[in-house]
Write a protein that holds these residues in place. Structure first.
Motif, short mmCIF file in Angstrom:
data_model
loop_
_atom_site.label_atom_id
_atom_site.label_comp_id
_atom_site.label_asym_id
_atom_site.label_seq_id
_atom_site.Cartn_x
_atom_site.Cartn_y
_atom_site.Cartn_z
N GLY A 228 4.12 1.83 -20.99
CA GLY A 228 4.98 2.57 -20.66
C GLY A 228 3.83 3.02 -19.25
O GLY A 228 3.76 3.96 -17.79
N THR A 229 2.71 2.02 -18.91
CA THR A 229 1.41 2.65 -17.59
C THR A 229 2.05 1.17 -17.03
O THR A 229 2.56 0.26 -16.99
N THR A 230 2.01 2.59 -15.51
CA THR A 230 2.24 0.86 -14.22
C THR A 230 1.53 0.16 -13.96
O THR A 230 0.22 0.10 -13.52
N GLN A 231 2.07 -0.94 -13.79
CA GLN A 231 0.97 -2.13 -12.94
C GLN A 231 0.77 -2.23 -12.08
O GLN A 231 -0.10 -2.81 -11.45
N SER A 232 2.03 -2.60 -10.83
CA SER A 232 1.88 -2.50 -9.89
C SER A 232 3.32 -1.98 -9.45
O SER A 232 4.08 -1.87 -10.31
N VAL A 233 2.87 -1.14 -7.61
CA VAL A 233 4.05 -1.03 -7.05
C VAL A 233 4.11 -2.38 -6.07
O VAL A 233 2.95 -1.88 -5.03
N GLN A 234 5.44 -2.31 -5.63
CA GLN A 234 5.57 -3.20 -4.39
C GLN A 234 7.23 -2.56 -3.54
O GLN A 234 8.35 -2.71 -4.35
N VAL A 235 6.84 -2.18 -2.94
CA VAL A 235 7.37 -1.64 -1.54
C VAL A 235 7.97 -2.70 -0.83
O VAL A 235 7.13 -3.40 -0.24
N ARG A 236 9.14 -2.79 -0.57
CA ARG A 236 10.14 -3.49 0.27
C ARG A 236 10.14 -3.10 2.10
O ARG A 236 11.55 -2.62 2.01
N PRO A 237 9.56 -3.26 2.71
CA PRO A 237 9.98 -2.53 3.99
C PRO A 237 10.48 -3.63 4.98
O PRO A 237 10.95 -4.60 4.18
N THR A 238 11.01 -2.79 5.32
CA THR A 238 12.55 -2.68 6.35
C THR A 238 12.22 -3.31 8.14
O THR A 238 13.15 -3.68 8.68
N GLY A 239 10.79 -3.48 8.72
CA GLY A 239 10.27 -3.84 9.88
C GLY A 239 10.52 -2.88 10.11
O GLY A 239 9.29 -3.08 11.27
N LYS A 240 10.69 -1.03 10.28
CA LYS A 240 10.32 -0.19 10.64
C LYS A 240 8.55 -0.05 10.43
O LYS A 240 8.34 -0.21 9.70
N ALA A 241 8.75 1.76 11.48
CA ALA A 241 7.42 1.61 10.96
C ALA A 241 6.60 2.87 9.69
O ALA A 241 7.48 3.26 9.18
N LEU A 242 6.31 2.09 8.97
CA LEU A 242 5.85 2.65 7.43
C LEU A 242 4.50 2.45 7.52
O LEU A 242 4.14 1.70 7.51
N CYS A 243 3.72 3.71 6.67
CA CYS A 243 2.53 3.67 5.62
C CYS A 243 2.40 2.81 4.00
O CYS A 243 2.56 3.91 3.36
N THR A 244 3.02 1.71 4.15
CA THR A 244 3.09 1.24 2.66
C THR A 244 2.38 1.55 2.17
O THR A 244 2.61 1.86 0.64
N ALA A 245 0.79 1.86 2.17
CA ALA A 245 -0.08 1.36 1.00
C ALA A 245 0.15 2.82 0.66
O ALA A 245 -0.48 3.26 -0.40
N GLU A 246 0.33 4.24 1.51
CA GLU A 246 0.24 5.23 1.02
C GLU A 246 1.73 5.60 0.36
O GLU A 246 1.72 6.14 -0.88
N LEU A 247 2.81 4.52 0.36
CA LEU A 247 4.12 5.60 0.37
C LEU A 247 3.54 4.11 -1.80
O LEU A 247 4.68 5.59 -2.10
N GLU A 248 3.03 3.47 -1.56
CA GLU A 248 2.99 2.59 -2.48
C GLU A 248 2.43 3.73 -3.65
O GLU A 248 2.52 3.80 -4.96
N GLU A 249 1.20 4.30 -3.23
CA GLU A 249 0.48 5.23 -3.89
C GLU A 249 1.04 6.15 -4.57
O GLU A 249 0.73 7.09 -5.71
N ALA A 250 2.14 6.51 -3.17
CA ALA A 250 2.87 7.82 -3.51
C ALA A 250 4.11 8.08 -4.75
O ALA A 250 4.42 7.99 -5.89
N ILE A 251 4.49 6.49 -4.80
CA ILE A 251 6.25 6.06 -6.04
C ILE A 251 4.85 6.40 -7.03
O ILE A 251 5.31 5.95 -8.19
N ARG A 252 3.12 5.49 -6.53
CA ARG A 252 2.81 5.53 -8.81
C ARG A 252 2.69 6.67 -9.32
O ARG A 252 2.34 7.19 -10.30
#
Length: 557
Positions: A228-252
């Protein structure tokens, strides 16, 4: 230097110059030839042996017009040229580079356009297994030219006949797997989450503070192990402005599971997909929260052992749920067992199966496949893998044949076509679409329209989707239209077929430029974009150097 050896050497040079003069219609400029030479792949070997998997024709260093005519280039095209020589030098001042340049100039004069054909792979091969004129005399010196037939709809029919025969044998060997028998029902539950959907949305608002003005739906994928341990999180941005790394960590931090995926009293790793609605708003008391989990997927190996069905909530079930059945023992054979006696297969004939099995975490939503004549063993392997894979959700398959058999002279970059697609979870529908593609055309010349096919597949997925694209491609026929990918943001995983002795450096350059990943039967090549010009990297026992124009093979061990 012995007189005999010296006279033979002089005769060779004289014949070389004479033949060169005979062919010299529009000689390649010296600067252009030197630039071309500096980018050639090069390696050493004790003694050169032609690749058994490709049709090889030898052109001695003193080749004639008759030798060139024997290539039969009206019916075939060149896919690779190896210039072979020995390292032994009786005279330390001997200039091997100049002799090689003369030989290449001579060949280019006899085969117009050869140096400009980007689909041809060139290699310098230095033999180190002799140390005297007598020892070196039996060693081959000259060009080894690898050729392949021009593929057409007519030649594809022979491949298609072989494919259907092999598939019939495969289906007879796996009748129960093909019919998907019910099996015995076993316990199955969706992985339990530590938080409710509303709590996950609340946690996300707490952990993600990046300003977001434009509304968008961002899809994500989590890889979770059997505990049940999350090994990886991958966000798929749509091209608009996005703080990808911060969002991935927040989802984790927001999406946490108590266990793996429970089936038949066992825990398995799994993939979970979801979506986040941005910008994040206040907690909604009514309606859908800003974060939702949309689907779960099990590894292929588990899906072959258990038939798992993910069900939506209904009158009897307040939440989404799953059902599973176990197949009878011995009902399924190993997916790698794809051999039959109808046609000899290349050493990596099961590369598609091996790579797909190696990566259960891939969503495999969109698969783009070269269906031209050179790819026959690998399209068969794709179908063999599919026959043993439980496609619980419809997947998109795009098969392309480089223009539906239109003449090579009429093909235009970005407008070649020859695409046949299907979105389904049916093996039969996928097989029929592949057969339809092969009947429509065989490919013609060597380079294909892979990039155009990738963009076509991305368009099929829709503007709001950002799926991974899996491209099944031929290692030795680099796409003619790679420049079309100039502005792509797609994540492309390229399964390279026909890697006989080294990876085509042009694919390494493509992956480095766009952040793609490459996958062979031996392993995975990732993070090439982090390499700097001049760096040398070892990939599967071979050394490549990053150049200003891409990569080149500098050593093979």
């Amino acid at each position: 230097m012995s007189c005999v050896f010296f006279r033979a050497f002089l005769c060779g040079i004289i014949l070389l110059l004479a033949t060169s003069a005979a062919h010299a219609q529009s000689p390649t400029p010296e600067a252009e030839l030197n630039t071309f030479y500096d980018q050639l792949n090069a390696y050493r070997t004790e003694r050169y042996h032609p690749l058994p998997e490709l049709e090889a024709l030898r052109l001695p260093s003193t080749f004639s017009g008759a030798d060139l005519r024997a290539l039969q280039l009206q019916d075939r095209h060149i896919v690779r040229v190896d210039l072979v020589y020995t390292a032994f030098r009786l005279n330390p001042a001997f200039n091997q580079r100049q002799l090689n340049l003369s030989r290449i100039r001579n060949l280019a004069a006899g085969v117009p356009g050869l140096l400009q054909d980007e689909s041809v792979t060139w290699t310098l091969v230095e033999q180190t297994g002799c140390n005297s004129p007598a020892e070196c005399q039996p060693f081959f010196h000259g060009f080894v030219v690898y050729v392949a037939r021009h593929a057409t709809a007519a030649t594809s029919r022979a491949d298609l006949d072989s494919l259907t025969r092999k598939l019939r044998i495969l289906e007879k060997k796996r009748p129960k797997a093909a019919k998907k028998t019910q099996g015995c029902q076993v316990a199955c539950n969706l992985p339990s989450s530590r938080f409710s959907s509303r709590d996950m949305a609340r946690n996300l608002r707490r952990n993600y503070k990046c300003p977001q003005r434009e509304p968008q739906i961002v899809r994500f994928q989590l890889t979770v192990d059997a505990r049940g341990t999350t090994q990886s999180v991958q966000v798929r941005p749509t091209g608009k402005a996005l703080c990808t790394a911060e969002l991935e960590e927040a989802i984790r931090k927001s999406v946490v599971f108590n266990s793996g995926f429970p089936v038949d009293r066992r825990m398995f790793p799994f993939i979970v997909k979801g979506a986040v609605r941005l910008p994040l708003g206040p907690l909604q008391l009514v309606g859908k929260p800003d974060l939702a989990l949309t689907s779960f997927a099990l590894p292929d190996s588990v899906a072959r052992l258990y038939r798992v069905f993910l069900k939506k909530k209904n009158a009897q079930h307040k939440h989404d749920y799953c059902e599973a059945r176990i197949t009878k023992k011995g009902e399924l054979l190993a997916a790698s067992d794809t051999t039959t006696e109808t046609l000899p297969l290349p050493p990596d004939a099961n590369v598609v199966t091996r790579v797909m099995q190696r990566h259960p975490e891939w969503n495999k939503e969109v698969v783009v496949t070269d269906a031209t004549g050179s790819m026959f063993p690998y399209t068969y392997d794709l179908l063999a893998w599919l026959q043993l894979s439980a496609l619980e959700d419809p997947k998109t398959f795009v098969f392309f044949n480089d223009g539906n058999d239109q003449p090579d002279k009429d093909k235009r970059v970005g407008k070649t076509g020859g695409f046949h697609h299907v979105k389904t979870d049916s093996y039969e529908a996928i097989k029929n679409k592949l057969i339809e593609t092969m009947k429509a055309g065989g490919g013609g010349d060597a380079p294909e329209n892979d990039a155009e096919a990738l963009l076509y597949a991305q368009q099929l997925a829709g503007p709001d989707a950002s799926p991974d694209l899996i491209l099944i491609a031929d290692n030795y026929t680099f796409p003619r239209d790679a420049k079309l990918l100039k502005n792509t943001t797609a994540q492309v995983r390229i399964i390279l077929c026909g890697v006989h002795d080294y990876i085509n450096p042009k694919y390494l350059a493509l992956a480095r430029k766009h952040g793609f990943t490459l996958h062979t039967i031996e392993g995975d090549i990732e993070n090439l974009s982090k390499l700097l010009e001049g760096e040398t990297i070892t990939i599967q026992s071979q050394q490549y150097q990053v150049t200003k124009d891409g990569f080149k093979l500098v050593q093979k061990t």
